[in-house]
Design an enzyme around this catalytic site. Structure first.
Site, mmCIF file in Angstrom:
data_model
loop_
_atom_site.group_PDB
_atom_site.id
_atom_site.type_symbol
_atom_site.label_atom_id
_atom_site.label_comp_id
_atom_site.label_asym_id
_atom_site.label_seq_id
_atom_site.Cartn_x
_atom_site.Cartn_y
_atom_site.Cartn_z
ATOM 1 N N LYS A 183 -2.047 -20.106 9.895
ATOM 2 C CA LYS A 183 -3.387 -20.734 9.923
ATOM 3 C C LYS A 183 -4.148 -20.210 11.141
ATOM 4 O O LYS A 183 -3.998 -19.042 11.490
ATOM 5 C CB LYS A 183 -3.277 -22.264 9.932
ATOM 6 C CG LYS A 183 -2.287 -22.785 8.904
ATOM 7 C CD LYS A 183 -2.337 -24.273 8.734
ATOM 8 C CE LYS A 183 -1.179 -24.716 7.865
ATOM 9 N NZ LYS A 183 -1.377 -26.004 7.246
ATOM 10 N N GLU B 136 -6.772 -25.729 2.369
ATOM 11 C CA GLU B 136 -7.675 -25.818 3.532
ATOM 12 C C GLU B 136 -8.931 -24.981 3.316
ATOM 13 O O GLU B 136 -10.010 -25.332 3.798
ATOM 14 C CB GLU B 136 -6.917 -25.432 4.816
ATOM 15 C CG GLU B 136 -5.928 -26.529 5.198
ATOM 16 C CD GLU B 136 -4.755 -26.085 6.049
ATOM 17 O OE1 GLU B 136 -4.782 -24.971 6.596
ATOM 18 O OE2 GLU B 136 -3.784 -26.863 6.142
ATOM 19 N N GLU C 228 1.594 -26.456 -3.529
ATOM 20 C CA GLU C 228 1.496 -27.163 -2.252
ATOM 21 C C GLU C 228 0.761 -28.490 -2.453
ATOM 22 O O GLU C 228 -0.483 -28.509 -2.479
ATOM 23 C CB GLU C 228 0.704 -26.321 -1.249
ATOM 24 C CG GLU C 228 1.293 -24.968 -0.970
ATOM 25 C CD GLU C 228 0.815 -24.444 0.370
ATOM 26 O OE1 GLU C 228 1.654 -24.309 1.274
ATOM 27 O OE2 GLU C 228 -0.395 -24.220 0.531
ATOM 28 N N ASN D 286 2.649 -19.237 7.249
ATOM 29 C CA ASN D 286 1.179 -19.256 7.287
ATOM 30 C C ASN D 286 0.782 -19.814 8.649
ATOM 31 O O ASN D 286 0.878 -21.017 8.879
ATOM 32 C CB ASN D 286 0.638 -20.149 6.159
ATOM 33 C CG ASN D 286 -0.866 -20.339 6.271
ATOM 34 O OD1 ASN D 286 -1.552 -19.558 6.938
ATOM 35 N ND2 ASN D 286 -1.376 -21.378 5.612
ATOM 36 N N GLY E 291 3.397 -25.281 9.866
ATOM 37 C CA GLY E 291 3.842 -25.676 11.204
ATOM 38 C C GLY E 291 5.144 -25.029 11.644
ATOM 39 O O GLY E 291 5.240 -24.503 12.768
#
Ligand code: PEP
Length: 245
Positions: free
Chosen positions: A14, A92, A163, A12, A229
């Protein structure tokens, strides 16, 4: 029923990355034969990513079909770009865009009636874990989607990501035992409702990286990862893909 589930390594990005990084991944990603690999990219890069190595996913979609919703992107538009997966309910999005369980459930119902595979994200904030209410919290997140989606939940949903919010982007990973405990709960809760849930892929997300991937992915009910990340570094991501194979 067979317990063999093929692992999925899902990156991901982001709101990170650029066209050059995408090209690096297209050239250098080593996709193992025995696992599936997916990159969930920012919208502008989805149309630039088609290739045969890995699957492509979006990070969100609108709950509306079309219309006056400036800045939003519909499932139909994603389908036009040959997008295979869409993340729904990422913490998020829930935090930054006030997405309630009800909005997430509506998006899930829409996605389950489309050709795009949703990845439903659930997970608790730190205070919920500290109060010992993790199972009730994730159960409520699942119940909202179950109530809206009905039979389609078990007929069409292939992937859920657990998560814990306190582990996302913090470097604080859940231990393999902590993660397995919640994955085991999710599996049992859903399987009691419908045996098909034994085949659902349950991904772990939260600071999963090249060093902890092997231990996390070895857990009985962890069928892959949703990785933020570490999905921006080709070498680390290749190590994680290898750990899943
Ligand atoms: C995520 O974006 O879903 C995530 C788990 O991020 P990170 O791996 O950076 O914690």
């Amino acid at each position: 029923m067979s317990e063999v589930r093929r692992k999925l390594v899902a990156g991901n990005w982001k709101m990170n990355g650029d066209r050059a990084l995408l090209n690096t991944f297209i050239e250098q990603l080593n996709v193992p034969q025995s696992a599936d690999v997916l990159l969930c990219l920012p919208y502008p890069y989805l149309g630039l990513a088609s290739q045969n190595k890995f699957s492509i996913g979006a990070q969100d979609c609108s709950e509306h079909e079309k219309g006056a919703h400036t800045g939003d992107v519909s499932l139909q538009m994603l389908q036009d770009l040959s997008v295979e997966y869409v993340i729904i309910g990422h913490s998020e999005r829930r935090q930054d865009h006030n997405e309630s369980n009800a909005v997430v459930a509506k998006k899930m119902a829409n996605a389950l009636s489309s050709n795009i595979k949703p990845i439903l994200c659930i997970g608790e904030p730190l205070e919920v874990r500290e109060n010992g209410d993790v199972f009730a919290y994730v159960q409520a997140q699942l119940d909202a989607v179950l109530a809206q989606c009905g039979d389609a939940f078990f007929e069409k949903l292939t992937t859920i990501a657990y998560e814990p919010i306190w582990a996302i982007g913090t470097g604080k990973t859940a231990t393999p035992e902590q993660a397995q405990e919640v994955h085991g709960f999710i599996r049992e809760y859903l399987t009691q409702k419908n045996a098909k849930a034994s085949q659902m892929r349950l991904l772990y997300g939260g600071s999963l990286n090249a060093s902890n991937a092997t231990a996390l992915l070895a857990q009985k009910d962890i069928d892959g990862g949703l990785i933020g990340g570490a999905s921006l570094k080709i070498d680390d991501f290749n190590v994680i893909c290898q750990a899943a194979s």
